[in-house]
Design a protein around this motif. Sequence first.
Motif, short mmCIF file in Angstrom:
data_model
loop_
_atom_site.label_atom_id
_atom_site.label_comp_id
_atom_site.label_asym_id
_atom_site.label_seq_id
_atom_site.Cartn_x
_atom_site.Cartn_y
_atom_site.Cartn_z
N UNK A 158 38.21 36.57 54.82
CA UNK A 158 38.08 35.19 54.33
C UNK A 158 38.60 34.26 55.41
N UNK A 159 37.70 33.47 55.99
CA UNK A 159 38.10 32.54 57.04
C UNK A 159 38.66 31.26 56.43
N UNK A 160 39.33 30.47 57.25
CA UNK A 160 39.74 29.14 56.81
C UNK A 160 38.49 28.37 56.42
N UNK A 161 38.56 27.70 55.27
CA UNK A 161 37.40 26.96 54.80
C UNK A 161 36.53 27.74 53.84
N UNK A 162 36.84 29.03 53.64
CA UNK A 162 36.11 29.86 52.67
C UNK A 162 36.98 30.09 51.44
N UNK A 163 36.33 30.22 50.30
CA UNK A 163 37.05 30.53 49.06
C UNK A 163 37.31 32.03 48.97
N UNK A 164 38.38 32.37 48.29
CA UNK A 164 38.58 33.79 47.98
C UNK A 164 37.48 34.25 47.03
N UNK A 165 37.19 35.55 47.06
CA UNK A 165 36.22 36.13 46.14
C UNK A 165 36.77 35.94 44.72
N UNK A 166 36.07 35.20 43.86
CA UNK A 166 36.61 34.91 42.52
C UNK A 166 36.82 36.17 41.68
N UNK A 167 36.00 37.19 41.90
CA UNK A 167 36.16 38.44 41.14
C UNK A 167 37.44 39.17 41.54
N UNK A 168 37.70 39.22 42.85
CA UNK A 168 38.92 39.87 43.34
C UNK A 168 40.15 39.11 42.85
N UNK A 169 40.08 37.77 42.91
CA UNK A 169 41.22 36.96 42.46
C UNK A 169 41.46 37.15 40.96
N UNK A 170 40.39 37.22 40.18
CA UNK A 170 40.53 37.43 38.74
C UNK A 170 41.19 38.77 38.44
N UNK A 171 40.79 39.81 39.19
CA UNK A 171 41.41 41.14 39.01
C UNK A 171 42.90 41.07 39.36
N UNK A 172 43.22 40.35 40.44
CA UNK A 172 44.63 40.23 40.86
C UNK A 172 45.45 39.53 39.79
N UNK A 173 44.88 38.49 39.20
CA UNK A 173 45.61 37.77 38.14
C UNK A 173 45.80 38.66 36.91
N UNK A 174 44.80 39.47 36.61
CA UNK A 174 44.91 40.40 35.49
C UNK A 174 46.04 41.40 35.71
N UNK A 175 46.16 41.90 36.94
CA UNK A 175 47.23 42.84 37.27
C UNK A 175 48.59 42.15 37.17
N UNK A 176 48.67 40.91 37.67
CA UNK A 176 49.94 40.18 37.62
C UNK A 176 50.39 39.98 36.17
N UNK A 177 49.44 39.74 35.28
CA UNK A 177 49.78 39.52 33.87
C UNK A 177 50.18 40.82 33.16
N UNK A 178 49.61 41.94 33.61
CA UNK A 178 49.79 43.21 32.90
C UNK A 178 50.94 44.05 33.42
N UNK A 179 51.39 43.80 34.65
CA UNK A 179 52.35 44.72 35.27
C UNK A 179 53.75 44.58 34.65
N UNK A 180 54.53 45.63 34.83
CA UNK A 180 55.92 45.65 34.37
C UNK A 180 56.89 45.25 35.49
N UNK A 181 56.53 45.63 36.71
CA UNK A 181 57.34 45.29 37.89
C UNK A 181 56.39 44.70 38.93
N UNK A 182 56.79 43.60 39.56
CA UNK A 182 55.96 42.95 40.57
C UNK A 182 56.79 42.79 41.84
N UNK A 183 56.40 43.49 42.89
CA UNK A 183 57.06 43.37 44.18
C UNK A 183 56.27 42.40 45.05
N UNK A 184 56.95 41.44 45.63
CA UNK A 184 56.35 40.57 46.64
C UNK A 184 56.99 40.94 47.96
N UNK A 185 56.18 41.45 48.89
CA UNK A 185 56.73 42.08 50.10
C UNK A 185 56.13 41.45 51.36
N UNK A 186 57.00 40.86 52.17
CA UNK A 186 56.54 40.39 53.47
C UNK A 186 55.61 39.20 53.42
N UNK A 187 55.76 38.37 52.42
CA UNK A 187 54.94 37.16 52.33
C UNK A 187 55.83 35.97 52.01
#
Length: 246
Positions: A158-187
């Motif tokens: 994904x280059x600057x000026x491009x949108x993220x793939x909405x399907x991939x982002x939706x899956x990521x949000x689903x995982x964030x909502x469903x998970x029990x532990x969320x690690x944010x690493x190196x960001x």
Amino acid sequence: MSNRKPLVAILSGAGISTDSGIPDYRGPNGLWRRDPGAEKLVTYDTYMADPDVRRRAWLMRRDSETWHARPNAAHLAVAELERSGVPVRVITQNVDGLHQLAGLPARKVLELHGTARAVVCTKCHARSGMDTALERVAAGEEDPPCRVCGGILKSATVMFGQRLDPEVLAQAMGIAKACDVFFSVGTTLRVQPAASLAGIAAEHGARLVIVNAEPTPYDELAAEVVREPIGTALPALLSALASPGT
């Protein structure tokens, strides 16, 4: 009592790959600091409009540290956790493919910003391997066109000026909502919408653990903030999750 193992989500950023020899973008030794002009090589409108930018972009891809990089202790620890039977999903901002090289099944890795290991045609959307495209560059094609339709090729990132793939982002949000532990690493958790995933996870009851050298905007939501080097801190944290009785 349920014997269900906790679903572990890991959001990984550039900091998880620096031990593998891949510099981050905005850090003291980051790509944009070393070569301010490099940013326009990955800006979509500039890339599409200027053949010279594309030729320089292909040389940058050819010389990328990614091709020599190997998974480090942090990548290997994530794959080991998955092999131990703990449900793991990785959401990565990286395009280097090192989570998969470490042994994590590709279906368990969501690449928010795409992958540097493939190319895509901007016209017909045909995909092929980056290695094949770089072979064409080495053979003298400075700006190799799509072999299907003749369109402009770019890395499947994904280059600057491009949108993220909405399907991939939706899956990521689903995982964030469903998970029990969320690690944010190196960001830094400053680039949206990826950064918002940490907040979404915390709001839905996940234990938020942030492993990063510098403070992030989400530290106050975290149950634990770790400033230790990722290569030692993350394996220790994940090993504790994989141990019986934890």
